[in-house]
Design an enzyme around this catalytic site. Structure first.
Site, PDB file in Angstrom:
ATOM      1  N   ASP A 530       0.866  -1.183   0.000  1.00 53.37           N
ATOM      2  CA  ASP A 530       0.000   0.000   0.000  1.00 53.37           C
ATOM      3  C   ASP A 530       0.910   1.243   0.000  1.00 53.37           C
ATOM      4  O   ASP A 530       2.123   1.138   0.173  1.00 53.37           O
ATOM      5  CB  ASP A 530      -0.849  -0.089   1.275  1.00 53.37           C
ATOM      6  CG  ASP A 530      -1.932   0.974   1.362  1.00 53.37           C
ATOM      7  OD1 ASP A 530      -2.262   1.574   0.332  1.00 53.37           O
ATOM      8  OD2 ASP A 530      -2.441   1.192   2.480  1.00 53.37           O
ATOM      9  N   GLU A 533       2.741   5.214  -3.769  1.00 55.82           N
ATOM     10  CA  GLU A 533       2.743   6.262  -4.834  1.00 55.82           C
ATOM     11  C   GLU A 533       4.066   7.009  -4.884  1.00 55.82           C
ATOM     12  O   GLU A 533       4.457   7.404  -5.971  1.00 55.82           O
ATOM     13  CB  GLU A 533       1.580   7.231  -4.589  1.00 55.82           C
ATOM     14  CG  GLU A 533       0.207   6.603  -4.732  1.00 55.82           C
ATOM     15  CD  GLU A 533      -0.162   5.707  -3.556  1.00 55.82           C
ATOM     16  OE1 GLU A 533       0.425   5.900  -2.472  1.00 55.82           O
ATOM     17  OE2 GLU A 533      -1.006   4.819  -3.735  1.00 55.82           O
ATOM     18  N   ASP A 607      -9.126   4.100  -1.801  1.00 53.37           N
ATOM     19  CA  ASP A 607     -10.065   4.450  -0.738  1.00 53.37           C
ATOM     20  C   ASP A 607     -11.361   5.057  -1.256  1.00 53.37           C
ATOM     21  O   ASP A 607     -11.562   6.270  -1.234  1.00 53.37           O
ATOM     22  CB  ASP A 607      -9.393   5.423   0.237  1.00 53.37           C
ATOM     23  CG  ASP A 607      -8.180   4.787   0.879  1.00 53.37           C
ATOM     24  OD1 ASP A 607      -8.024   3.551   0.766  1.00 53.37           O
ATOM     25  OD2 ASP A 607      -7.384   5.517   1.491  1.00 53.37           O
TER      26      ASP A 607
END
Ligand code: NOJ
Length: 956
Positions: A530, A533, A607
């Site tokens: 996760d 980025e 999300d």
């Protein structure tokens, strides 16, 4: 609500603003000519590759910037155009502020994104026809493609069969911001009273170009030092005659991309690709999200073409559609729409691949050849995953697991979010809450279930933590602009980031996953990556400063969109080497992605919110992933933020069974919502939905195999299946599963009790459950959808493999028999395939699999199973077939069975290699009459044929 102020608009992103302004100037200037010209004396053509130098004329006219050009023609029918800048290429520039960055434009994106398809075309040939001012090259199959390169101004038209499909620089927006030194202007002191006069003067002195963002740029309290000055690269790419463009994920938009510069319902911002952790992202927006795939396809009746913009820097794309009305004087010609796009990246090379199709299948195959096909997952990975932030103890995990069993709800994988760690230190377990991870893993193993644990790229910067100590000592962290370890803020507080661009970092990372290093992990532990980025809570736009430095001296600016892939890749590599001799297909989920990420795992859409609009948007988003080469994708079922109503949760499960990656997940502040929680009737309805997914796992697995070998999407939009049906090009709220003609229309509206399904062709479509017939091309059909009903149709002409015995996990279905559903088409025929392997190892790469084609020949009334596995007998294959020898087809159901079968009581079954006495065995046939709008159908029970064998059933 998303915080818009945290993310840049085009206007706030200097290079985007400059290039949009450039486009406006070009459009407003009637005599506009692009200042780029290919110097004809430099053109060379050899072995499928054209090279030359483009000269950019600077204002004033005398000075020219040299830009080396290559146009490579590939065996696959693609063309690749690259443009560099000689001065930067040679390192002949001066960096500002003692920067340690590289001087070249970033030229290494291909190392991460491209794995094949680069064979140069031997047949590509210069067209000798003398045509002053142009160079023409024929290429592609039988020379059907042609690149017409105009020298001045520079531009390229790509033609197929003589018709222009794609144009470069038609609007003259090519713009390579060349290197220039910063000219420091003397700061004059202002004398009182001179204020206004001074301002007047400065205005007049101002250069035409807006320099305000050339040398540094601030946003949200962060200043980017930009040591190389302005370096953007931009180009306009037109698709004449194409009304629809798709692709360039990830955005929460419809499949057919809206315009961005005026027009009906247009966005005002370009589509942005700059991987970011966007909190509570909004619907129907071109805002950037977590991943980027700069691959766009344009579609019209009879043709699909596309471009792949291989650039990893922040990128913005404007889309403009121009309607050309029919010329009243030219009878019979229809008006058409052209789509023009404008691609703008902050730095790096211009590197673009041009695809000329002509089919959507050609595009996905060729893109897959370049960037790799989806990795074949383990079979558990395509079953249901149960996640939440967080299952709080090891006992909690076991309890949830037991409850699934108690309620007889199938599931395969339970997930652990960040709270399992000891103080957010990855590779550790909280000693108070996860007291005995070994026991927990063993508990799950009983039903062959798996556990996925999260491991993020930020490493807690704290004392006495071996991972940070090693990261620092070995110098493997991402560096700040001064070359020191970059420190930022994420879940653990102060953190550093592993730089997976560095091969040494990958080697080190691999070691951390070995069982004796990651204690408490087991062979049924898999990984979730996760925040890659990367998400940095105190960084600009919640990510890293652009002037940070990566391995090789590349600035973060250059590689930002690839960053997530490098981390995901390192984890994938690590999972391959946890233990010597234990070689199984890894499963690693990622949030950030780039072209090529499909080779190393699955993605999800981050999300989302527990709202109907997010459920609705998930369908086009996942479809778009599919046609953009990364089909192993899904959205959080139930919605991440907020508490869904029971109805929404139920509908979300009914839709989620169609996500290739199917996981329920929820935020830490939400109430529990495992499928057994909502109670009657919801739990039962959700269970039925899950069972449907499990029943169809053979079809899903075969669809994954197709994706892994041909690049085809796993779920497919209407245009992909019916590329000639203009009315259906923009349809993106219904989907086909693989090549099976299974057409699903998820319910995404509150209170709905029916849906309308668009049928593109005139084949019969049958309700999956009760065989109600729907037929009629180019029309919407109303299909009942009360809460307990999942709208799913079967298109005539397909054979669908299923496994009908309800089990607790997919592993327990491994040796279950198959049912084949034969859905007859208008002519009474049908076809389908089935792929099965051990679901775990890489033995399939050595031929250890079953791959069959089932055909029902309507004329001869014969059904056959033929082999598609062209591997010769090997030990691995023979062993595999032996292990599957007892797995049989237990039922064949024929939908739309002809009336003549009414009196037929039996069929004749023969199996290849059977003993003489067992050839031509009669087996009973039952026929059921059609009633009120439903199809007649028939069933052959237990034909006793092996799934791995050739056989024939004679219905004549
Ligand atoms: C952000 C992810 O998108 C979400 O799925 C996860 O639960 C949180 N990080 C916590 O790890």
């Amino acid at each position: 609500m998303v915080k818009h102020e945290n993310f840049k608009t085009c206007d706030q992103s200097g290079f985007c603003k400059r290039n949009r302004a450039f486009a406006d100037t070009a459009a407003a200037t009637s005599s506009w000519t692009s200042p780029y010209a290919l110097d004809p004396t430099t053109i060379k053509f050899k072995d499928g590759k054209l090279s030359g130098t483009i000269l950019k004329t600077l204002s004033g006219g005398d000075e020219k910037v040299r830009l080396p050009l290559t146009v490579t023609f590939l065996e696959s029918g693609l063309a690749r155009v690259t443009l560099d800048e000689e001065k930067r290429q040679k390192g002949d520039i001066v960096l500002r502020g003692d920067s340690k960055a590289r001087k070249e434009r970033y030229n290494d994106a291909h190392t991460w994104a491209i794995v094949g398809g680069l064979d140069v075309s031997q047949g590509a040939a210069l067209n000798e026809k003398v045509d002053q001012g142009y160079t023409r090259v024929f290429y592609g199959e039988a020379g059907k493609h042609e690149a017409v390169i105009q020298h001045q101004p520079f531009g390229i038209e790509f033609k197929r069969d003589g018709v222009t499909q794609v144009k470069f620089n038609e609007r003259g927006l090519l713009n390579m911001e060349h290197w220039r030194p910063k000219v420091e202007k003397p700061v004059e002191e202002k004398k009182e009273g001179e204020e206004e006069k001074k301002e007047e003067e400065t205005k007049q002195e101002e250069p035409k170009e807006d320099e305000s963002t050339w040398w540094d740029e601030s946003f949200g309290g962060n200043t980017d030092s930009k040591p190389r000055g302005p370096e953007a690269v931009a180009l306009d790419i037109s698709f004449p005659g194409y009304e629809h463009v798709f692709g360039i994920p990830e955005h929460a938009t419809r499949l057919s991309l809206k315009t961005t510069r005026g027009g009906d319902g247009a966005y005002s911002e370009p589509y942005r690709l700059y991987n970011a952790d966007v909190f509570e992202y909004e619907m129907d927006s071109p805002m950037t999200l977590y991943g980027a795939i700069p691959f766009m396809q344009a579609h019209r009746k009879g043709s699909t073409v596309g471009v792949f913009w291989l650039n990893a820097a922040e990128t913005w794309i404007d889309v403009i559609k121009t309607k050309n009305s029919a010329n009243p004087l030219s009878l019979g010609t229809k008006g058409h729409t052209d789509t023009q796009t404008h691609w703008i990246s902050e730095s790096g090379l211009l590197d673009v691949f041009v695809f000329l199709g002509p089919t959507p299948q050609d595009l996905t195959r060729q893109y897959g050849e370049l960037t790799g096909y989806t990795a074949m997952p383990q079979s558990f990975a395509i079953a249901y995953h149960q996640c939440r932030w967080n299952y709080v103890t090891d006992e909690d995990v076991k309890d949830v697991d037991r409850k699934f069993d108690k309620f007889k709800i199938p599931y395969d994988v339970i997930w652990l979010d960040i709270e399992y760690t000891h103080e957010k230190k990855y590779f550790t377990w909280d000693p108070l809450t996860f007291v005995n991870p070994d026991k927990m893993h063993k508990h799950l193993k009983k039903r062959d279930r798996k556990l996925v644990a999260i491991i993020d790229p930020h490493i807690k910067n704290t004392d006495g933590y071996h991972v940070i100590d090693e990261l620092k000592k070995k110098g493997l962290a991402v560096k700040n602009k001064d070359g020191n370890d970059y420190e930022g803020w994420c879940w653990p507080g102060s953190s550093m980031w592993v730089d997976c661009f560095n091969p040494a970092a990958i080697t080190w990372w691999k070691g951390l996953f070995k069982y004796d290093s990651f204690k408490g992990s087991a062979s049924n532990t898999f990984i979730w990556n996760d925040m890659n980025e990367p998400s940095v809570f105190n960084g600009p736009e919640t990510t890293m400063p652009k002037d940070n430095l990566h391995h090789g001296g590349w600035e973060h600016r250059d590689v930002h969109n690839i960053n997530g892939l490098t981390f995901h890749n390192a984890t994938y590599q690590a999972m391959l080497e946890r233990k010597k001799g234990e070689i199984r297909r890894p499963f690693v989920l990622t949030r950030a992605f780039y072209s090529g990420s499909q080779r190393v795992g699955a993605m999800w859409t981050g999300d989302n919110l527990a709202e109907w609009s997010h459920l609705e948007a998930s369908i086009p988003m996942v479809l778009n992933q599919g046609i953009s080469g990364f089909p192993f994708s899904g959205a959080d079922v139930g919605g991440f933020f907020g508490n869904p109503s029971k109805e929404l949760l139920t509908r979300w499960y009914q839709a989620g069974i169609y996500y290739p990656f199917f996981r329920g997940h929820a935020h830490i502040d939400t109430r529990r919502r495992e499928p057994y929680i909502p109670g009657a009737p919801y739990t039962e309805i959700i269970t039925q939905a899950l069972r449907l997914r499990y029943q169809l796992l053979p079809a899903w697995y075969t669809a994954f195999h197709e994706a892994a070998t041909t690049g085809a999407p796993i779920i497919r939009p209407n245009f992909y299946i019916h590329p000639e049906d203009e009315k259906g090009f923009a349809v993106d709220d219904q989907l086909y599963i693989g090549s099976y003609g299974l057409l699903a229309k998820p319910v995404t509206k509150e209170g709905a009790d029916s849906v309308s399904v668009y049928l593109a062709d005139d084949q019969p479509y049958y309700d999956y459950f009760d065989y109600t017939l729907y037929q009629g091309a180019g029309k919407e059909h109303t299909v009942p959808a009360p809460l307990e009903k999942i709208p799913l149709l079967m298109r005539g002409g397909h054979i669908i493999p299923r496994r009908d015995r309800p089990r607790r996990s997919s592993a327990l279905m491994k040796f279950d028999p198959f049912t084949l559903v034969v859905v007859l088409d208008k002519d009474g025929s049908a076809q389908g395939t089935l792929y099965v392997d051990d679901g775990e190892t890489f033995d399939y790469q050595q031929g250890a699999y079953i791959h069959r084609r089932f055909s029902f020949d309507g004329k001869r009334q014969i059904m056959t199973s033929t082999n598609l596995n062209d591997h010769r007998s090997t030990a691995k294959l023979d062993n595999y077939l032996k292990s599957m020898a007892k797995v049989r087809i237990e039922k064949v159901i024929i939908i739309g069975a002809p009336k003549e079968w009414k009196t037929k009581k039996q069929v004749i079954v023969s199996e290849e290699g059977a003993k003489e006495s067992k050839r031509k065995i009669p087996v009973g046939l039952e026929w059921f009459e059609a009633s009120s709008g439903k199809a007649s159908w028939a069933v052959v029970r237990d034909p006793k044929v092996g799934v791995g064998r050739g056989w024939k059933i004679d219905f004549s």
